[in-house]
Write a protein that holds these residues in place. Structure first.
Motif, PDB file in Angstrom:
ATOM      1  N   ILE A  52       0.960  -1.218  -0.090  1.00 51.73           N
ATOM      2  CA  ILE A  52       0.192   0.031   0.070  1.00 51.73           C
ATOM      3  C   ILE A  52       0.974   1.231   0.166  1.00 51.73           C
ATOM      4  O   ILE A  52       0.848   2.126  -0.646  1.00 51.73           O
TER       5      ILE A  52
ATOM      6  N   SER B 137      -1.511   0.776  -8.110  1.00 46.16           N
ATOM      7  CA  SER B 137      -2.133  -0.381  -7.106  1.00 46.16           C
ATOM      8  C   SER B 137      -1.379  -1.510  -7.599  1.00 46.16           C
ATOM      9  O   SER B 137      -1.303  -2.507  -6.780  1.00 46.16           O
TER      10      SER B 137
ATOM     11  N   GLY C 172     -13.186  -7.548  -0.362  1.00 44.61           N
ATOM     12  CA  GLY C 172     -13.130  -6.128  -0.055  1.00 44.61           C
ATOM     13  C   GLY C 172     -13.429  -6.022   1.327  1.00 44.61           C
ATOM     14  O   GLY C 172     -13.052  -5.117   2.368  1.00 44.61           O
TER      15      GLY C 172
ATOM     16  N   SER D  73     -10.664  -7.109   3.726  1.00 43.40           N
ATOM     17  CA  SER D  73      -9.549  -6.071   3.887  1.00 43.40           C
ATOM     18  C   SER D  73      -9.957  -4.877   4.348  1.00 43.40           C
ATOM     19  O   SER D  73      -9.132  -3.914   4.515  1.00 43.40           O
TER      20      SER D  73
ATOM     21  N   ASP E  87     -11.081  -2.676   2.438  1.00 41.43           N
ATOM     22  CA  ASP E  87     -10.994  -1.937   1.319  1.00 41.43           C
ATOM     23  C   ASP E  87     -12.202  -2.324   0.435  1.00 41.43           C
ATOM     24  O   ASP E  87     -12.125  -3.034  -0.542  1.00 41.43           O
TER      25      ASP E  87
ATOM     26  N   THR F  95     -12.033   6.512  -4.673  1.00 41.04           N
ATOM     27  CA  THR F  95     -11.393   5.824  -3.603  1.00 41.04           C
ATOM     28  C   THR F  95      -9.803   6.026  -3.759  1.00 41.04           C
ATOM     29  O   THR F  95      -9.180   5.727  -2.670  1.00 41.04           O
TER      30      THR F  95
ATOM     31  N   THR G 198      -4.430   7.099  -1.625  1.00 43.63           N
ATOM     32  CA  THR G 198      -4.726   6.092  -0.519  1.00 43.63           C
ATOM     33  C   THR G 198      -4.166   4.816  -0.403  1.00 43.63           C
ATOM     34  O   THR G 198      -4.351   3.840   0.276  1.00 43.63           O
TER      35      THR G 198
ATOM     36  N   ARG H  58      -5.554   2.495  -2.229  1.00 46.15           N
ATOM     37  CA  ARG H  58      -6.552   1.438  -2.612  1.00 46.15           C
ATOM     38  C   ARG H  58      -6.223   1.149  -4.268  1.00 46.15           C
ATOM     39  O   ARG H  58      -6.138   2.059  -5.010  1.00 46.15           O
ATOM     40  N   PRO H  59      -6.805  -0.020  -4.505  1.00 42.77           N
ATOM     41  CA  PRO H  59      -7.393  -1.116  -3.926  1.00 42.77           C
ATOM     42  C   PRO H  59      -6.341  -2.273  -3.563  1.00 42.77           C
ATOM     43  O   PRO H  59      -6.811  -3.337  -3.808  1.00 42.77           O
TER      44      PRO H  59
END
Length: 505
Positions: free
Chosen positions: A168, A280, A391, A394, A396, A452, A463, A465-466
């Protein structure tokens, strides 16, 4: 930042060498006669430490021999989401003292999910972007000790959480870099760096290769930019040779002006985040290099800028994609789906078990879901269900959106096989329907992360994500494959299982 897991009781936590100590208490009565338990029990009775998750009480040198800063935090019901809230709040309170070493101790034994939530929340709360600043590393947290009742029992969950946090942070790093520090060429160099990790290989294709492959949609988007395009191909080979891989396709628009269909000037700087899908994918591979699960994964990243010059594509131009289908470009700001169309066609050569594309694709998805859940589109129920479960596990999260055939009506064109936009109504869905036309030969899902992938305002930044969702899905898949292989190994020679093979998700 380094993480350490240690078996630690509350009585021993007092003597732990740390600049700040965070103690996490679940709701209900606080048992124990050690100083920390008595202190927390008194605070709760006095109403200074409510049961609600995320409520904290910061104290300065409350006990002899303890850290100078002690933060008591409530976990509420102790579920992962509550653990996340508590750790985010507690680390935020502890950071006021600029600690370098932080200890986080569970008063009650957490489960694996709770431990993962704590590690990821601590990583998120401590992350600081510094790459393009003139500052030396600030007095921020460098080491985090996580104390639990039985460290060996949670070692596997801890290792997974730390690797996920690393992935991440890697995605955040590349998502946050300004476009002049993250060109397609620089992004490709970052991918090549991942090729040094165990079981990972990297190949980078240039403009000549793209033209030879017939990727006219991808090349068309890039033709108005002075920065050359790059097509990044990552391979993680952790499963048996020849086993069908999961293919991750990340949108890599390193800066998006909108092209001739120019975006408004306000907040256009945030279009450096238009490569967060690509980031990501890089983050997932960074974590795979550490975790080394037993499956095969391919990462595809079409990377370019969407810029303006005399060669830029114009509204009304028709491009020929790698699939042979032609596309009328009605809006040059709908460029992400163009580069993804060729990448999705390229994915077919791997005979994939599943293909998931990740893209900051539409403002319409932001309107629909805000910044809480990513949009999930798939006609494959098993794949969609697996991603939804990943999702939730996690934290997320995503939300499945419709893919009815009627949404394709607006993509009809008088001058090509399809148009690249279908008007404002249902824009996130019609964008997904466009992509679906290039993903008919394998189980496919599309994650629209426009809402997101990054935050605006005072908290502006990527962020990551994901990455969490994707890793959760891949690790669960690897575990399922290993279990299936173990079951097959136990079958007597020559005996049939009586089950039909089907595409897994």
């Amino acid at each position: 930042m380094d993480f350490q897991l240690k078996t630690l009781t509350l009585s021993r936590a007092v003597a732990e060498k740390a600049d700040a100590l965070i103690v996490l208490f679940a709701d209900g009565a606080i048992a124990g006669q050690d100083p920390l338990a008595r202190l927390a029990s008194e605070a709760r009775k006095a109403g200074d430490l409510p049961d609600k998750a995320g409520k904290t009480l910061a104290l300065y040198k409350p006990l002899a021999g303890a850290s100078r800063s002690v933060v008591l935090a409530s976990l509420g019901d102790g579920k992962p989401a509550s653990v996340r809230s508590a750790v985010l709040a507690a680390v935020g309170a502890a950071k006021a003292g600029k600690p370098k070493r932080l200890a986080i101790v569970f008063a009650q034994a957490p489960d694996a999910a709770g431990l993962r939530a704590a590690v990821l929340a601590a990583s998120e709360a401590c992350y600081v972007y510094l790459t393009t600043t003139s500052k030396a590393e600030p007095n921020s947290v460098r080491d985090v000790l996580v104390g639990v009742a039985d460290a060996p029992a949670l070692k596997a969950a801890f290792d997974e959480a730390v690797a996920t946090a690393t992935g991440i942070e890697f995605a955040k790093e590349w998502g946050n870099r300004p476009a002049n520090h993250c060109t397609p060429t620089v992004l490709a160099d970052a991918a090549r760096g991942l090729g040094k990790l165990p079981k990972i290989k990297c190949e980078v294709l240039d403009h000549k290769d793209i033209v030879k492959l017939g990727m006219g949609a991808f090349a068309g988007v890039a033709q108005g930019a002075s920065e050359p395009l790059r097509f990044i191909v990552l391979n993680y080979n952790g499963g048996p040779k020849g086993e069908a891989p999961v293919v991750l396709v990340g949108k890599g628009i390193t800066f998006d002006t909108g092209g001739v269909s120019l975006k408004p000037a306000a907040e256009m700087d945030e279009m450096k985040f238009d490569m967060c899908g690509a980031a990501s994918v890089l983050g997932v591979f960074r974590a795979l290099g550490e975790l080394q699960p037993a499956l095969n994964v391919v990462g595809l990243i079409p990377a370019c800028e969407n810029m303006n010059d005399g060669k830029a594509i114009k509204p009304g131009d028709v491009l020929k994609s790698m699939s042979g289908q032609t596309i009328e470009v009605l809006n040059t700001d709908a460029e992400g789906r163009l580069i993804l169309s060729d990448a999705l066609t390229y994915a077919k050569r791997f005979s994939p078990a599943a293909v998931i594309d990740i893209a900051t694709l539409t403002g319409a998805c932001v309107i629909a879901l805000g910044g809480v859940r990513s949009g999930l589109f798939s006609a494959d129920d098993a794949l969609a269900s697996a991603l939804e479960k990943a999702g939730e596990a996690s934290l997320d999260r995503c939300w499945r959106m419709p893919l009815d055939d009627e949404y394709s009506e607006g993509l009809k064109s008088n001058f090509a096989d399809m148009a690249n936009v279908a008007g404002r109504a249902g824009g996130a869905v019609t964008a997904a329907k466009f992509l679906q036309k290039f993903a008919l030969d394998y189980p496919w899902a599309h994650l629209d992360i426009a809402g997101t992938a990054w935050k605006s305002g005072a908290a502006k930044g990527s962020t990551g994500r994901p990455v969490g969702l994707l890793l959760s899905y891949l690790l669960e898949r690897a575990a399922g494959t290993a279990g299936a292989a173990s079951g097959r190994a136990k079958q007597p020679a020559g005996k049939k299982t009586g089950r039909k093979a089907r595409s897994a998700a």
